[in-house]
Every structure is written in C-alpha cells, then in structure tokens.
Enzyme design. Structure first.
Site, PDB file in Angstrom:
ATOM      1  N   GLU A   1       9.501  53.939   1.416  1.00 51.09           N
ATOM      2  CA  GLU A   1      10.123  54.748   0.356  1.00 51.09           C
ATOM      3  C   GLU A   1      10.223  53.931  -0.943  1.00 51.09           C
ATOM      4  OE1 GLU A   1      14.089  54.795  -1.390  1.00 51.09           O
ATOM      5  OE2 GLU A   1      14.500  55.394   0.682  1.00 51.09           O
TER       6      GLU A   1
ATOM      7  N   GLU B   1      19.504  44.382  -0.619  1.00 56.74           N
ATOM      8  CA  GLU B   1      20.141  45.658  -0.272  1.00 56.74           C
ATOM      9  C   GLU B   1      20.743  45.560   1.135  1.00 56.74           C
ATOM     10  OE1 GLU B   1      17.487  49.034  -0.329  1.00 56.74           O
ATOM     11  OE2 GLU B   1      19.088  50.451   0.141  1.00 56.74           O
TER      12      GLU B   1
END
Lengths: 434, 424
Positions: free
Chosen positions: B68, B140
């Site tokens: 993604e 992240e």
C-alpha cells in the site's frame, strides 16, 4: 444549497443556523465561552460530564440514555475545547432528520429540550450538584488527565505548549491539572456552574434541514431558564509575538518508549498583528501541514527519518508546533532538517508547485469540512472566536489568491521558542541537553 | 448499468460489472461540494499464504501494508503528491482483510480518478525505493508498538487464536518487513490487484457513466484469476490461552475481553450476523445496558468502555473493553451478564429501544462518504448488499439475540488481555 443565518437570540447569546438538506441528521451545539484559567479549568472540564449524569426529570444515566435511545439514538456529547486562551464548554447533540421518522415525532424540539434540560436543570441534592455524581466524574476526570500520557503524539504536543507557555494562560491544559481537580467539591462546582451560566457568552449552532424560525423557537424554549444577568466575560487571547528567550528553551522527558517524539514550538510573530488567516493556512500547508509540504517530502520521504513530521498552527494564540516521531538517536538530524526547511521558506524558497499544492490542500480541506456536520460546527465556532466575519467559501477564495511573497513574509516573522524531547530511557536525549 | 433505489433511507445506487471483472458502484449524493472515490482490493494483512501459478506461496507479515505504501510510487514520481497538487486529499489504509486507496476532491474529480486508477494498477518498485520504505514503515511500526490500544488488541488476538493471522499486526514487525523485496511486492500485486479481486466505489454528485468510462480507459482489459488464500486449519472455539498481560507506560490498566464467534458462511448471513452481533453487544454492554450503567456508576469503568462484533479473515469474535483499575472484576461481571443474556434473552423493552437507536445510527452513518464507500466495498467482497442493512435490521428479533448470545458469548470461552502500568 446552504443558507447561513446568524442572530442574537438573547443577551450575549447568538444562534448560527446553517440550513441544508444534504445531511440525514441535524446537529445542535451549545457552547459557553469562558476565559482559560488554571483554577477554573478542571471545573469547566468536569461540569459537562456531571451534567450528563442526570437531570431533574431524568435523574440518572439509565433514564437519560433511555430518552436518547427513544429519539432514534440521538446523542448528546460533552464539548471541552481550548481556543486560544478561551475555554469553551458545552454539548453537541445530533439526531436524525424528521424525514426519516415514521410519524410526526418532532425530534428537533424533543432533543433541544433534552439538551436544555441537561445544561440548565441538573439533578441536585440540597441545592448542590449531587455529590456521588461529582465524585464519580472527578475520578474519571483525574483518570483522563493521567491518561494523556497514553497517546505519546498528543502528549508531546500538550507538554510542549504547557512548558513553552508556562507563564501564559495558553499553557493551561484543557482538562486542567490533577491537583486542582482533586480539590473540587459539590459546593465549589455548583458555584462555578452558576457563575459560568450567568457570565459566559453563549454560542448556539444548528445545522440541518429545519427552517431557521423553527430552530430558533426550539432553542429559545430550551434555553428559557438561562440566566442572562449582565455583560458577559469578554472573549480574548493575549498574543505574544516574540520568543520568550533569545536562545530556544529546551525541555526533556524520559519515558520507556520505542520511538522518541521531537516537538518544536514557534511564535508566529509579526503576522499576528493583523492576521491574514487564509495566508496562515497556506503557509502551514506548505511548511508541514500537507503531504506536499516541505516537512513531509523532505523529513519523511527524502530522508526517511520518521513516520510523521507535521506542523500545526493555533491561529487564536499565534503559535505553531512541529511534531515528529523519530528514533531517539536521530533527534538532531531531524531537528536540523525541520529548521532548515523553515529557513528555506524565510528566504522565499517556495516553488510554484509547492504554493499551488498548498493552496489546493487548504481549499479542499475547507470545502470538505463544509460537507460534514461536525466540521461545519467547528469551522463556524472558530470563526466566531476569532471574530472572522467571512464565510468559509470566502475564506477558500482568499486562500486561492495567496502569493509566495505573503507566505515568505509570514515565515520570516516566525521565531523558534522551545524544543521538547520525549526520549527513550536507554539511549538518546543526553546529546541534546544543553 | 443497474440502478437500485433504497426508499427507506433515500439513497440511489448505480452498479455495473465491467468486462475485466471489476465491479463499480456509484452512490449519487446531491448538494455536496466533495466527491469521493474508493478503490479497494480484497487483500489485507491476513492474506499471507496464497496460490500463484499453481503453487502455494508464503509471504512475510506486513506485505499488504508495505505494498500500500509503495503503490504511490510511479515511474514519474509520487501519486500522493500528484493528487494533492491537483486538489485532492488522498490516503490509503490496510486492514486485516482490505487494502483501500481513496481521495476526496472538490475539483478535477475525473482527472484525479484517472490518477487513482492508474497508480493502483501499475506497480513500480525498485530495490532502492523498497529499502527506503523499510525505514519509514520501521518507524511506523515502532510508533504503533508504543500504543497501548494496539498492544491490548493484538494481545487479545493472541490469547484467542492459535494460528489465525489475526494474531499478527497488519504492518508486520521490523524483522518481517526486512525480508520484503521488490519481487515479493510484484507477486502480491499480480495476484491481488487484478480487477476481478477489486471494487471501485464513488460517492458524490457525479455521472455514473463517466466513472465506468474512466475505469474502462485506465484499467487492464483482461480479468485475472480470483485469488485463492489460506488462513490455516479451522480454529477450535475455545481460546488459545485465557489471558494476555503486558506492562507499558500507561496511567491506568487498559483491557479487552473477547470470545470467538462462529463465522458466518454465506453472503447475506455476514450482514445479518454483523447486525445481530452489533445489537447483541449493545444490549449486553452498550451505554444503555444494565451492565454498563452498573459498572459506570460504581466507577469500575469510564466513558472509554465499548463493545463490538468483528469479522475478518475467516474468523469472527465479540470484544469489549476500555480502562479500569480492576479489569478482573469487570471481566467477572461481563461473563456473568453474557451468561444471563444467553440464558434469559434480552429484556423486551431494552431490545426494542436499542434496535430503534441502532436504526438511527445506521441513518447517521450515511452522512459519511467514507463509511458508505467502505461498507459498500466490504459488502461486495463478502457477497452482500450493504444498503440492505436497514431492512435486515428491521427483521431482527429478540430470539436472534438470544441465539447469538448462546452461540457466541460463551462465558466459559472468554479471554482477557490487559496492559498494566509500568510502575504499579
């Protein structure tokens, strides 16, 4: 079609009415605007929670929630917002539009009445707010204040403003502090409640398909018992243009975390003398408020230093913060890059592509907010606090005409004030402590 | 192109299945500034083992999410920047079972839609760009590992499941993403990003014909194969372990309780069970339930308490949790209330009232283009029409709730996950 009507309906009480039939629900909020103040802050934060525990007619949560369920799941949620140095407390109700209700149920009138009841007719004992509700919600408030640390990203921002503005009212947290919260009694809260009701400026906002006259009648009836005794407390914020000290102040907290948070606070400077809010929004989008911003493209994408590095502006107070999540060992590299990107903007290094992208981001966000009931509510409320008279559409048009020169002019006035490191226990941090 | 009108909720939906296997939905919404496009693939963090060229392939944790991020890279630059510069606000997410790319824009919608369709269908990866992304996603992952909500959720999944990929974080770990190469990404794109495995949903004041025209113009002409995936052998209904516990920098214990539910098997059953499950959880532990009110009034829980039914990756469960100084006591009371609901069924007055409230919530959710598009896509992937939710809910009975509770809220099969404060 969207029609906006704003009028004074009682002394120091205004109703903003956005008539639109595009939503399936209606939104009604009531806000009391008080000065942000260290002593009053936890009381303000506590009040809507206590009031939602029960009213004279619906004396406990079971009865109040049941009344809301019967209105097809209408909601009344507490609002506690900090806008510059104003503390805004109240409630936001939303409920489905009459079109979708089988019979003529008059959901607007019933929900408005319930909202008025929550605000003005609490359940009391001996003339005071009930002690068990005050104690229970006080404990919840203290838990919530302590829980601030659970989300490190927002915690780091809160800490930065607290430390950076320690001598200004803006440094007060919107929930107040734990020690002062602990001292609240049913007596002190009831007194505060009464003075807030009579002294605060009141802003009512409605958005939905009803005719404004019907909304006004419903609101007036719901707020009939609101005491309006004298001139309301003025809505003000003290804007400091320069950094507190010449060299930036540095603060550090150590916590057992994997990732550090680097948070940098700035004063917006001379542009706050007569703020051009459209230009400020474009400046922020170009610097760190969008995915085409200098911070996103350089600190995150080019240097791959962090997952996020973004800027935000608090326009009422005239401060800006950059917040970023980075390895504790890489604070210095990230910080240098964040400041270098601001310097570039000061020198006028803003490409046509950057300017255009920033403007598009601002315009899209304004217009998209107009498509959300809660977005509209917040936008109109912000405008009221800042005494901006233009409509969101006009604000978007102004953003479109902002020039690179105006942005660079804003950047050139920005002063670095404070740096806050939330650093890991085992490494990092030390190298940055001056 | 088909047109369906849903008078009960005042919505109109156009749909068409294109020659290449892609289904397109258009939800016409008038009076809005923005238009919203949502392009999704039936592929998420749990889809790690699948068939490619007749052979089963195992991929590391975190590929769907990595992919993604990387899809935004194009040969000419970055689609995120291109869309933003063109007035769109683009974003994407990867969940356990869906990856979606979306944007909203006020102007140049058609142009932006073409950019969206193009960058999602044309992969462009290089070893350098993959390596750079390992740095960003690594951060992240580190960030989410510090989030107690994340830790308590995956703690519960590990306590409930033995091997289902729901146990593992969608983003993977710093170690697992280090194994990802450009080739891994190309393989996964080939299998899961073919039009037959995808859906395009658009909401706003748009012309449906123009939307299908853009999809025909930009996307591959040929349908691909429908991917086959494997989530491992069926799980027992008992939890893998009853309890997960960890310590973190939190101020008050955070907890989540859960129980495996019998996964629905076909089409409209997914929707039916989802609505029954949601209403049952509302009746058991929602804000108007006797359990919630009692625990709240005793100060045992606060406003952060919530309860839900979930389905993903071939598995279903009920979960409830929040913050409490005494999670074990909450767990006891919760198990008792679940047992009572299964034995006696819901109070009729409460059932009617909460069903009415849920009908209002369904309507409210139609204000959000994001929710409309997500629900439409998810329904399409699971074989049901999400816009039928109001009529399916209207038919739910008290007995449905009792049966759901008996099957899926088994007090003996519940697990508890707790994050305790570090220095307590």
């Amino acid at each position: 079609m969207q029609e906006v009507l704003r009028k004074q309906i009682m002394p120091d009480t205004h109703l903003t009415c956005v008539k639109t039939d595009k939503f399936k629900t209606c939104t009604l909020s009531v806000n009391l605007i008080a000065p942000l103040d260290r002593e009053a802050a936890p009381k303000n934060a506590l009040l809507p929670k206590v009031l939602l525990r029960g009213t004279a007619a619906h004396p406990d949560m079971a009865q109040l929630n049941a009344a809301l369920d019967e209105l097809y799941g209408a909601r009344i949620v507490p609002l506690i917002r900090k806008k510059g140095e104003n503390h805004c407390v109240g409630f936001l109700a939303d409920f489905i539009d009459d079109d979708f209700v089988p019979a003529d149920e008059r959901i607007l009138e019933k929900t408005a009445a319930l909202l008025g009841e929550v605000l003005l007719s609490p359940t009391t004992h001996g003339g005071l707010l009930r002690a068990d509700y005050v104690d229970g919600e006080k404990k919840n408030l203290i838990d919530e204040i302590r829980a601030g640390i659970n989300d490190k990203r927002s915690y780091a921002l809160d800490r930065l403003f607290e430390l950076m503005c320690d001598k200004e009212r803006f440094g007060v947290h919107k929930l107040g502090d734990e020690a002062r919260a602990a001292e609240i009694t049913p007596m002190s809260l009831t007194r505060h409640y009464q003075s807030l009701l009579s002294g605060a400026r009141v802003e009512v906002f409605y958005c939905g398909a009803h005719d404004p006259a019907r909304v006004e009648a419903a609101v007036l009836s719901a707020l009939a018992a609101l005491p309006r005794s004298g001139p309301a407390t003025p809505v003000t914020t003290d804007v400091r243009l320069e950094a507190v000290t010449k060299e930036p102040r540095v603060f550090t907290d150590k916590l057992d975390v994997n990732q550090g948070k680097l948070t940098i606070g700035f004063r917006l400077g001379k542009s706050m003398l007569s703020p051009n809010y459209a230009a400020l929004m474009v400046f922020n989008a170009a610097y760190g408020g969008s995915v085409t911003s200098k911070l996103f493209l350089n600190v995150r994408e080019k240097l791959s230093l962090c997952y996020y590095a973004s800027s935000l502006i608090e326009k009422h107070k005239g401060v800006m913060a950059v917040s970023s999540g980075v390895e504790c060992t890489k604070f210095e590299v990230a910080q240098n890059e964040i400041l270098a990107q601001l310097d570039a903007m000061k020198k006028g290094d803003i490409s046509d592509w950057e300017l255009l992208s920033a403007k598009r981001a601002v315009i899209t966000s304004i217009k998209a907010n107009m498509d959300k009931p809660a977005g509209l509510e917040e936008m109109f409320f912000d405008q009221t606090i800042a005494s901006i008279k233009i409509t969101p559409d006009e604000l978007a048009a102004l953003a479109d005409s902002v020039t690179a020169g105006e942005i660079s002019e804003i950047a050139s006035g920005v002063e670095l004030d404070s740096i806050y490191y939330l650093t890991c226990l085992d490494n990092g941090g030390d190298a940055h402590e001056n | 192109m088909k047109t369906k009108c849903y008078d009960r909720i005042g919505e109109q939906v156009y749909s068409e299945k294109l020659e290449n296997g892609l289904t397109v939905f258009v939800v016409r919404k008038q009076g809005y500034n923005k238009k919203y496009a949502f392009f999704a693939t039936d592929y998420g963090g749990a889809d790690r083992r699948f068939k490619l060229g007749g052979r089963w392939l195992d991929t590391p944790m975190g590929v769907a999410h990595f992919l993604e991020h990387k899809m935004f890279d194009t040969e000419d630059g970055n689609a995120l920047a291109e869309l933003s510069a063109n007035g769109a606000s683009p974003n994407a997410f990867t969940s356990t079972d869906i990856t979606a790319y979306f944007f909203e824009s006020i102007e140049k919608f058609q142009e932006n839609l073409e950019i969206l369709l193009s960058f999602v269908s044309i992969p462009y990866f290089t070893p350098e760009s993959v390596q750079k992304e390992q740095g960003i996603i690594g951060q992240e992952i580190r960030m989410t590992e510090d989030e107690p909500d994340y830790a308590v959720y995956y703690g519960l999944m590990k306590a409930l499941y033995k091997h289902n990929p729901l146990r593992d974080s969608v983003a993977g770990t710093v170690e697992s993403i280090a194994e990802i190469t450009a080739d891994t990404l190309y393989s996964c794109h080939k299998v899961f990003y073919n039009p037959s495995n995808m859906v395009l949903v658009v909401a706003g004041d748009v012309d449906p014909e123009q939307i299908t025209a853009a999809a025909r113009k930009i996307l591959p002409k040929e349908p691909g194969e429908l991917p086959q995936r494997d989530y491992g052998p069926a799980e027992a209904m008992t939890p893998e372990s009853g309890r997960f516990e960890a310590r973190m920098e939190v101020s008050i214990p955070i907890f989540l309780m859960g129980c495996k539910a019998i996964p629905p098997v076909k089409d409209i059953d997914f929707l039916r069970q989802e609505l029954i499950g949601t209403l049952a959880m509302d009746i058991l532990a929602g804000r108007s339930s006797p359990l919630f009110l009692k625990m709240y009034e005793e100060g045992l829980i606060n406003n952060n308490f919530s309860a839900a039914y979930e389905y993903a990756a071939g598995a279903a469960c009920t979960i409830a949790g929040g913050e409490s100084a005494n999670p074990d006591r909450v767990f006891e009371l919760y198990k008792q209330a679940a047992g009572d609901l299964a034995a006696k069924g819901p109070d009729p007055e409460l059932f009617n009232r909460l069903k009415k409230a849920m009908q209002g919530r369904q309507l409210r959710s139609l204000n959000s283009f994001e929710t409309i598009c997500y629900n439409t896509a998810r329904g399409y992937f699971r074989g049901y029409d999400a816009f039928q939710a109001p009529e399916v809910l209207a038919a739910v009975t008290r007995e449905d709730i009792t049966a759901f509770a008996r099957d899926n809220l088994r007090s003996g099969d519940m697990a508890l996950s707790v994050i305790l404060p570090k220095n307590a």
